[in-house]
Design a protein around this motif. Structure first.
Motif, mmCIF file in Angstrom:
data_model
loop_
_atom_site.group_PDB
_atom_site.id
_atom_site.type_symbol
_atom_site.label_atom_id
_atom_site.label_comp_id
_atom_site.label_asym_id
_atom_site.label_seq_id
_atom_site.Cartn_x
_atom_site.Cartn_y
_atom_site.Cartn_z
ATOM 1 N N LEU A 16 0.825 -1.211 0.000
ATOM 2 C CA LEU A 16 0.000 0.000 0.000
ATOM 3 C C LEU A 16 0.860 1.263 0.000
ATOM 4 C CD1 LEU A 16 -2.760 -0.926 2.609
ATOM 5 C CD2 LEU A 16 -2.879 -1.075 0.104
ATOM 6 N N ALA A 17 0.379 2.251 -0.743
ATOM 7 C CA ALA A 17 1.016 3.567 -0.742
ATOM 8 C C ALA A 17 0.842 4.197 0.642
ATOM 9 C CB ALA A 17 0.359 4.449 -1.803
ATOM 10 N N PRO A 18 1.689 5.147 0.987
ATOM 11 C CA PRO A 18 1.583 5.780 2.315
ATOM 12 C C PRO A 18 0.189 6.326 2.624
ATOM 13 C CG PRO A 18 3.655 6.408 1.290
ATOM 14 C CD PRO A 18 2.866 5.649 0.252
ATOM 15 N N GLU A 19 -0.480 6.920 1.630
ATOM 16 C CA GLU A 19 -1.827 7.456 1.877
ATOM 17 C C GLU A 19 -2.808 6.335 2.230
ATOM 18 O OE1 GLU A 19 -0.725 7.897 -1.782
ATOM 19 O OE2 GLU A 19 0.787 9.017 -0.683
ATOM 20 N N ALA A 20 -2.690 5.216 1.533
ATOM 21 C CA ALA A 20 -3.567 4.073 1.816
ATOM 22 C C ALA A 20 -3.246 3.482 3.181
ATOM 23 C CB ALA A 20 -3.430 3.013 0.721
ATOM 24 N N GLN A 21 -1.971 3.472 3.548
ATOM 25 C CA GLN A 21 -1.600 2.980 4.873
ATOM 26 C C GLN A 21 -2.205 3.854 5.961
ATOM 27 O OE1 GLN A 21 2.603 2.263 5.404
ATOM 28 N NE2 GLN A 21 2.773 1.251 3.416
ATOM 29 N N GLY A 39 -17.301 -3.700 23.184
ATOM 30 C CA GLY A 39 -18.484 -3.615 22.333
ATOM 31 C C GLY A 39 -18.540 -4.743 21.325
ATOM 32 N N ASN A 40 -19.722 -5.110 20.964
ATOM 33 C CA ASN A 40 -19.928 -6.118 19.935
ATOM 34 C C ASN A 40 -20.844 -5.542 18.877
ATOM 35 O OD1 ASN A 40 -18.466 -8.302 21.153
ATOM 36 N ND2 ASN A 40 -20.121 -8.479 22.622
ATOM 37 N N PHE A 41 -20.482 -5.763 17.622
ATOM 38 C CA PHE A 41 -21.315 -5.292 16.524
ATOM 39 C C PHE A 41 -22.386 -6.323 16.211
ATOM 40 C CE2 PHE A 41 -17.218 -3.144 15.663
ATOM 41 C CZ PHE A 41 -17.663 -1.837 15.689
ATOM 42 N N SER A 42 -23.579 -5.837 15.958
ATOM 43 C CA SER A 42 -24.653 -6.726 15.523
ATOM 44 C C SER A 42 -24.392 -7.114 14.072
ATOM 45 C CB SER A 42 -26.007 -6.017 15.635
ATOM 46 O OG SER A 42 -26.095 -4.984 14.660
ATOM 47 N N ALA A 43 -25.138 -8.075 13.573
ATOM 48 C CA ALA A 43 -24.997 -8.494 12.183
ATOM 49 C C ALA A 43 -25.285 -7.327 11.234
ATOM 50 C CB ALA A 43 -25.918 -9.673 11.887
ATOM 51 N N ASP A 44 -26.301 -6.525 11.555
ATOM 52 C CA ASP A 44 -26.625 -5.362 10.732
ATOM 53 C C ASP A 44 -25.501 -4.329 10.760
ATOM 54 O OD1 ASP A 44 -29.070 -6.416 9.969
ATOM 55 O OD2 ASP A 44 -30.212 -5.292 11.482
ATOM 56 N N GLU A 45 -24.927 -4.104 11.937
ATOM 57 C CA GLU A 45 -23.824 -3.153 12.041
ATOM 58 C C GLU A 45 -22.604 -3.632 11.249
ATOM 59 O OE1 GLU A 45 -24.641 -1.206 16.430
ATOM 60 O OE2 GLU A 45 -23.733 -3.196 16.312
ATOM 61 N N MET A 46 -22.321 -4.918 11.348
ATOM 62 C CA MET A 46 -21.195 -5.466 10.582
ATOM 63 C C MET A 46 -21.443 -5.335 9.089
ATOM 64 S SD MET A 46 -18.693 -6.284 12.485
ATOM 65 C CE MET A 46 -17.711 -7.096 11.245
ATOM 66 N N ALA A 47 -22.666 -5.575 8.657
ATOM 67 C CA ALA A 47 -22.993 -5.429 7.235
ATOM 68 C C ALA A 47 -22.780 -3.995 6.793
ATOM 69 C CB ALA A 47 -24.428 -5.877 6.977
ATOM 70 N N ARG A 48 -23.200 -3.046 7.611
ATOM 71 C CA ARG A 48 -23.018 -1.634 7.270
ATOM 72 C C ARG A 48 -21.541 -1.266 7.242
ATOM 73 N NH1 ARG A 48 -23.291 2.209 4.218
ATOM 74 N NH2 ARG A 48 -23.335 4.284 5.088
ATOM 75 N N LEU A 49 -20.761 -1.774 8.188
ATOM 76 C CA LEU A 49 -19.328 -1.505 8.187
ATOM 77 C C LEU A 49 -18.662 -2.057 6.927
ATOM 78 C CD1 LEU A 49 -18.402 -2.175 11.911
ATOM 79 C CD2 LEU A 49 -18.389 0.022 10.726
ATOM 80 N N ARG A 50 -19.105 -3.219 6.474
ATOM 81 C CA ARG A 50 -18.565 -3.785 5.229
ATOM 82 C C ARG A 50 -18.925 -2.911 4.030
ATOM 83 N NH1 ARG A 50 -20.361 -8.590 7.765
ATOM 84 N NH2 ARG A 50 -18.599 -9.678 8.665
ATOM 85 N N GLU A 51 -20.137 -2.365 4.026
ATOM 86 C CA GLU A 51 -20.551 -1.452 2.947
ATOM 87 C C GLU A 51 -19.662 -0.212 2.943
ATOM 88 O OE1 GLU A 51 -24.660 -0.343 3.269
ATOM 89 O OE2 GLU A 51 -25.318 -2.427 3.369
ATOM 90 N N ILE A 52 -19.472 0.367 4.109
ATOM 91 C CA ILE A 52 -18.643 1.569 4.219
ATOM 92 C C ILE A 52 -17.212 1.267 3.783
ATOM 93 C CG2 ILE A 52 -17.614 3.204 5.859
ATOM 94 C CD1 ILE A 52 -20.272 2.976 7.450
ATOM 95 N N ASP A 53 -16.702 0.122 4.206
ATOM 96 C CA ASP A 53 -15.344 -0.268 3.870
ATOM 97 C C ASP A 53 -15.149 -0.404 2.358
ATOM 98 O OD1 ASP A 53 -12.665 -1.132 4.438
ATOM 99 O OD2 ASP A 53 -13.328 -3.175 4.034
ATOM 100 N N ALA A 54 -16.190 -0.819 1.651
ATOM 101 C CA ALA A 54 -16.099 -1.023 0.203
ATOM 102 C C ALA A 54 -16.186 0.291 -0.576
ATOM 103 C CB ALA A 54 -17.201 -1.974 -0.256
ATOM 104 N N GLU A 55 -16.656 1.360 0.065
ATOM 105 C CA GLU A 55 -16.793 2.642 -0.616
ATOM 106 C C GLU A 55 -15.435 3.306 -0.766
ATOM 107 O OE1 GLU A 55 -19.414 4.917 1.856
ATOM 108 O OE2 GLU A 55 -21.141 3.636 1.417
ATOM 109 N N PRO A 56 -15.200 3.960 -1.914
ATOM 110 C CA PRO A 56 -13.936 4.693 -2.047
ATOM 111 C C PRO A 56 -13.927 5.904 -1.122
ATOM 112 C CG PRO A 56 -15.348 5.088 -3.949
ATOM 113 C CD PRO A 56 -16.040 4.059 -3.085
#
Length: 73
Positions: A16-21, A39-56
């Motif tokens: 990864l480039a420094p900015e990505a790091q 804290g524990n994430f619910s299944a819905d929260e984890m799904a939302r975190l995965r969506e956010i993670d996939a966004e540029p």
């Protein structure tokens, strides 16, 4: 640190480039802050975190940042 996490971190460091790091650091810090407090994430929260993670990531421009703070005083 478990072996898989160590391997992934090493791979991130070499690929990864420094900015990505830096972005990865922010994600990990947020994750640790959430999980480190028991804290524990619910299944819905984890799904939302995965969506956010996939966004540029698109940084806000100075005008957007200024407007954000003007609206919130």
């Amino acid at each position: 640190m478990n072996a898989r996490l160590k391997d992934v971190m090493g791979e991130a460091e070499t690929k990864l480039a420094p900015e990505a790091q830096e972005r990865l650091v922010e994600i990990i810090e947020s994750f640790v802050a959430s999980w480190g407090t028991g804290g524990n994430f619910s299944a819905d929260e984890m799904a939302r975190l995965r969506e956010i993670d996939a966004e540029p990531f698109e940084a806000a421009g100075p005008a957007e940042v200024g407007e954000f703070f003007r609206q919130r005083g």
